[in-house]
Design an enzyme around this catalytic site. Structure first.
Site, PDB file in Angstrom:
ATOM      1  N   PRO A 226      57.218-114.434 -35.047  1.00  0.00           N
ATOM      2  CA  PRO A 226      57.621-113.950 -36.345  1.00  0.00           C
ATOM      3  C   PRO A 226      59.078-113.671 -36.324  1.00  0.00           C
ATOM      4  CG  PRO A 226      55.645-113.089 -36.694  1.00  0.00           C
ATOM      5  CD  PRO A 226      55.743-113.213 -35.343  1.00  0.00           C
ATOM      6  N   ASP A 402      59.399-107.470 -35.138  1.00  0.00           N
ATOM      7  CA  ASP A 402      58.509-108.587 -34.733  1.00  0.00           C
ATOM      8  C   ASP A 402      58.056-108.382 -36.109  1.00  0.00           C
ATOM      9  OD1 ASP A 402      56.128-110.080 -34.852  1.00  0.00           O
ATOM     10  OD2 ASP A 402      55.986-108.688 -32.388  1.00  0.00           O
ATOM     11  N   HIS A 403      58.132-109.219 -37.450  1.00  0.00           N
ATOM     12  CA  HIS A 403      57.197-108.813 -38.362  1.00  0.00           C
ATOM     13  C   HIS A 403      56.328-108.775 -38.680  1.00  0.00           C
ATOM     14  CE1 HIS A 403      58.051-108.667 -43.353  1.00  0.00           C
ATOM     15  NE2 HIS A 403      58.456-109.206 -43.431  1.00  0.00           N
ATOM     16  N   ARG A 404      55.247-109.076 -37.682  1.00  0.00           N
ATOM     17  CA  ARG A 404      53.326-108.826 -37.266  1.00  0.00           C
ATOM     18  C   ARG A 404      53.238-106.827 -37.452  1.00  0.00           C
ATOM     19  NH1 ARG A 404      52.116-112.526 -32.277  1.00  0.00           N
ATOM     20  NH2 ARG A 404      53.831-111.019 -31.580  1.00  0.00           N
ATOM     21  N   ILE A 406      56.272-104.744 -37.733  1.00  0.00           N
ATOM     22  CA  ILE A 406      57.705-104.139 -38.379  1.00  0.00           C
ATOM     23  C   ILE A 406      57.357-104.360 -39.547  1.00  0.00           C
ATOM     24  CG2 ILE A 406      60.009-102.938 -38.620  1.00  0.00           C
ATOM     25  CD1 ILE A 406      59.438-103.068 -34.881  1.00  0.00           C
TER      26      ILE A 406
END
Ligand code: CAO
Length: 430
Positions: A226, A402-404, A406
């Protein structure tokens, strides 16, 4: 009353000596009427042969690889009482054919005599050009499990998808570590196949080897991570003045000091300050691996495609040393002289299009890294400072993360810090 029945290959049209490609039953199995017994395949078509009776198989007379024609004995079974089924018309669904079954008219031993089915071509499905051969029964089995059979790699003859392949695919999807590639479970439409030549002259050229490899990696990273991209600008007016001074000095030594050398140094400082950006998810997707070293990959545009050689221990090197290494490794990449080892071990990447142009872009994360910095072309802009507009050289930054791993706030802080360091490079010395 229970009876002993023989089941024969039904009328399969004009076909003779057709290959048995799959046998779904074995002696001792208890069948329901219409259960698929086996799958036959000609060079053009595949079809299932269902059981006309419910009962227990006493003897199986056919195995995979046998060649059969109408009337070949498939098996003998003992029926349960009153298990004959009424005739069913040929069914053709999703490109598959179920051979119709006609109940015996004479007691005891009886052959099947259905109408000849129409046999459609062996179905091929595909995602991005991957095609799958699978019998109707396997397609049905896959459908029941919610599996797109075109995504399953076939291990059977002519790469045919078998029942085991579907089961293994499901097992792999279930066991795929969370947070990693996520298996191949994307259920998307296959690309339309377009005959471009219908609209004008065309020329077909194969993709380069590097494009094929990097394309597959980029695709995986794009669809499984993501991504969010944070944009910012750094005032590099002072940095640029200093770079020009240095440049004049080092040109004699054949070292070209471009803004990228400063960006590498600034990124190393930001990675030290925000270690989550210098980390990777482990295989389980549940832990972060923090690296105690700072190696940064640099995207290099080569005539054969994109390559990302890695500069080691960026935090321990000065701007001039980094500029020298950058010049050497990008030259080697363009000459296709870098090795796989030169491209491994990166913690973070920088993709600079600053020498070309553009104001911003959304770089794709180079997994298993968790962030990548895109750099666009700097330009003079009027910046409002101390009550007036002043001309400043502004450098656009685009950080994909990477929104998982950060959060948005962390990414904004990281980018703001980068901009701060680039605006005042004295901070790199402290
Ligand atoms: N803003 C303004 N000018 C810039 C700049 C920036 N952000 N970055 C570089 N420049 C200038 C340089 O100073 C240099 O100017 P001079 O020739 O006048 O000295 C010129 O642009 C060319 O620089 P360069 O490209 O030779 O060197 P670099 O260090 O900036 O980049 C490299 C090196 C290897 C990264 C680059 O050549 C390259 O391949 N870039 C493409 C990367 C890429 O394709 N990324 C996309 C990946 S996603 O698909």
């Amino acid at each position: 009353m229970a009876e002993i029945k023989q089941v024969f290959v039904p009328d399969i049209g004009a076909y003779k000596d057709v290959s048995v490609i799959e046998v779904m039953v074995k002696a001792g199995d208890t069948l329901k009427a219409e259960d698929t017994l086996l799958t036959l395949e000609t060079d053009k078509a595949a079809m299932d042969v269902p059981s006309p009776y419910a009962g227990v198989i006493k003897e199986l007379n056919i195995k995979v690889g046998d060649k059969v024609s109408q009337g070949s004995l498939i098996l003998t079974l003992e029926t349960a009482a009153d298990t004959q089924i009424p005739p069913s018309p040929p069914s053709s669904k999703g490109g598959t054919v179920t051979a119709p079954t006609t109940p015996p008219t004479a007691p005891k031993v009886q052959s099947l005599a259905p109408a000849a089915p129409t046999i459609p071509p062996l179905e091929k499905g595909g995602l991005g050009g991957i095609s799958a051969h699978a019998s109707p029964a396997i397609r049905r089995f896959a459908r029941e499990l919610g599996v797109d059979v075109s995504l399953v790699k076939g291990s059977g003859e002519k790469s045919r998808v078998t029942k085991d392949d579907v089961q293994n695919f499901v097992k792999a999807a279930i066991n795929a570590p969370r947070g990693t590639a996520g298996g191949n479970g994307l259920q998307v439409l296959a690309m339309p196949v377009v005959d471009f030549a219908k609209f004008g002259a065309v020329e077909v050229k194969p993709l380069s080897r590097i494009k094929k490899i990097s394309g597959a990696n980029l695709h995986r990273n794009w669809v499984t991570i993501p991504h969010v991209t944070q944009f910012d600008e750094a005032d590099i007016s002072e940095m640029e003045a200093f770079r020009k001074e240095l440049g004049a000095e080092y040109t004699k030594q054949n070292i070209k000091i471009t803004p990228l050398a400063f960006m590498l140094k600034a990124a190393a400082a930001a990675l030290q300050k925000y270690p989550d950006f210098n980390a990777s998810l482990d295989a389980s997707g549940e832990n972060l691996v923090y690296k105690q070293y700072i190696h940064i990959g640099v995207a290099v545009d080569t005539p054969n495609g994109l390559m990302v050689p890695v500069l080691r221990d960026v935090d321990k090197k000065g701007v001039v040393q980094l500029a020298k290494e950058l010049g050497e490794i990008s030259a080697r990449a363009r000459e296709l002289k870098i090795t796989a080892a030169d491209m491994q071990g990166g913690c973070f990447s920088i993709s600079s299009l600053g020498g070309i142009g553009g104001t911003a872009f959304t770089p794709i994360i180079n997994a298993p890294e968790v962030a990548i910095l895109g750099v666009s072309k700097s330009s003079m802009k009027p910046i409002y400072k101390d009550g007036e507009f002043v001309p400043r050289l502004m450098l656009p930054l685009s950080l994909s993360y990477d929104h998982r791993v950060i959060d948005g706030a962390a990414a904004a802080r990281f980018t703001a810090y980068l901009a701060k360091v680039l605006s005042d490079i004295r901070l790199l010395a402290v």
